[in-house]
Write an enzyme that holds these catalytic residues in place. Structure first.
Site, short mmCIF file in Angstrom:
data_model
loop_
_atom_site.label_atom_id
_atom_site.label_comp_id
_atom_site.label_asym_id
_atom_site.label_seq_id
_atom_site.Cartn_x
_atom_site.Cartn_y
_atom_site.Cartn_z
N LYS A 149 -26.73 13.17 -11.97
CA LYS A 149 -27.36 14.17 -12.56
C LYS A 149 -27.41 14.05 -13.88
O LYS A 149 -28.53 14.14 -14.71
CB LYS A 149 -27.04 15.60 -12.17
CG LYS A 149 -27.49 16.36 -10.96
CD LYS A 149 -27.21 17.67 -10.97
CE LYS A 149 -25.97 18.18 -11.28
NZ LYS A 149 -24.87 17.73 -10.42
N ARG B 2 -15.00 20.23 -4.92
CA ARG B 2 -16.47 20.26 -5.72
C ARG B 2 -17.71 20.12 -4.77
O ARG B 2 -18.45 20.70 -4.69
CB ARG B 2 -16.47 19.40 -6.87
CG ARG B 2 -15.44 19.69 -7.94
CD ARG B 2 -15.42 18.60 -9.14
NE ARG B 2 -16.65 18.68 -9.86
CZ ARG B 2 -17.28 17.92 -10.48
NH1 ARG B 2 -16.72 16.55 -10.46
NH2 ARG B 2 -18.37 17.69 -11.15
N ARG C 117 -12.21 11.44 -16.24
CA ARG C 117 -12.39 12.73 -16.01
C ARG C 117 -11.36 13.41 -14.97
O ARG C 117 -11.44 13.08 -13.83
CB ARG C 117 -13.45 13.33 -15.34
CG ARG C 117 -14.88 12.96 -16.54
CD ARG C 117 -16.19 13.48 -15.87
NE ARG C 117 -16.14 14.68 -15.25
CZ ARG C 117 -17.45 15.18 -15.12
NH1 ARG C 117 -18.38 14.50 -15.18
NH2 ARG C 117 -17.46 16.35 -14.31
N ARG D 236 -16.53 6.59 -11.32
CA ARG D 236 -16.54 7.39 -12.51
C ARG D 236 -15.14 8.03 -12.95
O ARG D 236 -15.04 7.99 -14.46
CB ARG D 236 -17.49 8.49 -12.39
CG ARG D 236 -17.92 9.47 -13.56
CD ARG D 236 -19.32 10.23 -13.80
NE ARG D 236 -18.60 11.43 -13.08
CZ ARG D 236 -19.60 12.65 -12.93
NH1 ARG D 236 -20.81 12.38 -13.15
NH2 ARG D 236 -19.25 13.63 -12.47
N ARG E 106 -25.83 27.25 -10.13
CA ARG E 106 -24.87 26.55 -9.14
C ARG E 106 -24.81 27.51 -7.79
O ARG E 106 -24.00 27.00 -7.03
CB ARG E 106 -23.70 26.25 -9.53
CG ARG E 106 -23.46 24.66 -10.15
CD ARG E 106 -22.13 24.66 -10.66
NE ARG E 106 -21.46 23.35 -10.73
CZ ARG E 106 -21.66 22.45 -11.56
NH1 ARG E 106 -22.55 22.80 -12.60
NH2 ARG E 106 -21.14 21.19 -11.49
P1 AMP Z 1 -20.57 19.18 -14.29
O1 AMP Z 1 -20.60 18.50 -15.50
O2 AMP Z 1 -21.97 19.97 -14.17
O3 AMP Z 1 -20.13 18.53 -12.94
O4 AMP Z 1 -19.57 20.78 -14.24
C1 AMP Z 1 -18.22 20.23 -14.32
C2 AMP Z 1 -17.32 21.61 -13.93
O5 AMP Z 1 -17.92 22.77 -14.89
C3 AMP Z 1 -17.96 22.27 -12.59
O6 AMP Z 1 -17.15 21.56 -11.62
C4 AMP Z 1 -17.29 23.66 -12.92
O7 AMP Z 1 -15.80 23.71 -12.79
C5 AMP Z 1 -17.83 23.84 -14.16
N1 AMP Z 1 -19.18 24.51 -14.20
C6 AMP Z 1 -20.67 23.80 -14.64
N2 AMP Z 1 -21.57 24.48 -14.69
C7 AMP Z 1 -20.90 25.54 -13.89
C8 AMP Z 1 -21.64 26.74 -13.48
N3 AMP Z 1 -23.12 27.02 -13.53
N4 AMP Z 1 -21.19 27.73 -12.90
C9 AMP Z 1 -19.77 27.79 -12.73
N5 AMP Z 1 -18.98 26.54 -13.30
C10 AMP Z 1 -19.68 25.47 -13.82
#
Ligand code: AMP
Length: 196
Positions: free
Chosen positions: A14, A145, A134, A128, A89
């Protein structure tokens, strides 16, 4: 004005496609994960709070995430459109977003779901985690996740499909091919590249 949501499981690419789409459409990306990571790097209060959830692979509470998105949507650089990466989400966030966009008079143009089978995703995530270090990409956290994605995020694809806003693109091919497929979908939906 182009208002687009990128949907897809963790590790599907993404972030990469959001960055490309942002240039292609000439609109900024709003990535909730990136905002949280920037706050962690700057050691803000928000960062400290978000990290507690992110380290476990859990969602940061809506009470924090949704106002953060609302604030971002109110900044002038999104007046000509935006790509949302990582929000909504869950269905509550999809409803909150609907209310935010209705209040701003902005119709949603497209929800683009990137899809790939689970074994491919696990392979990518392992790569990754090594490259970027990360903390939320350890195998155990990743599985959590993925599970949360299936339970909470996947159902919102149906919510958008019912509104005829959903397009699914296979994210397994190489990046340029995925981009070609996305460009085709955008064209079919009359969403033009910047400068056209
Ligand atoms: P991402 O970079 O989009 O994979 O997001 C990394 C982490 O940030 C996720 O695993 C969640 O812990 C948190 N996070 C990101 N977006 C959201 C969201 N819309 N709602 C809740 N937690 C989020």
């Amino acid at each position: 004005m182009t208002a687009l949501i990128l949907l897809g499981p963790p590790g599907v690419g993404k972030g990469t496609q959001a960055a490309w789409l942002s240039k292609y459409l000439g609109v900024p990306t709003i990535s909730t994960g990136e905002i949280f990571r920037a706050n962690i790097a700057e050691q803000t209060e928000l960062g400290a709070l978000a990290q507690r959830y992110m380290d476990k692979g859990e969602f940061v509470p809506d009470s924090v995430t949704t106002p953060m998105v609302a604030t971002r949507l109110a900044t002038p650089d999104v007046d000509h459109g935006f790509i949302l990466d990582g929000y909504p989400r869950k269905i509550e966030q999809a409803h909150a977003l609907r209310d935010m966009l209705v209040a701003r008079g902005v119709p949603l143009d497209l929800v683009l779901e990137l899809s790939a089978p689970e074994d491919e995703l696990i392979r990518r995530l392992e790569g990754r985690a090594t490259q970027e270090g990360r903390a939320d990409d350890s195998a155990e956290v990743y599985r959590r996740r993925l599970e949360i994605y299936r339970q909470q995020t996947e159902p919102i694809a149906t919510y958008y499909a019912d509104q005829d806003l959903l397009e699914v693109v296979d994210a397994q091919p190489a990046i340029p091919q995925v981009q070609e497929a996305i460009a085709k979908v955008l064209k079919e939906r009359s969403l033009e590249a910047a400068g056209e």
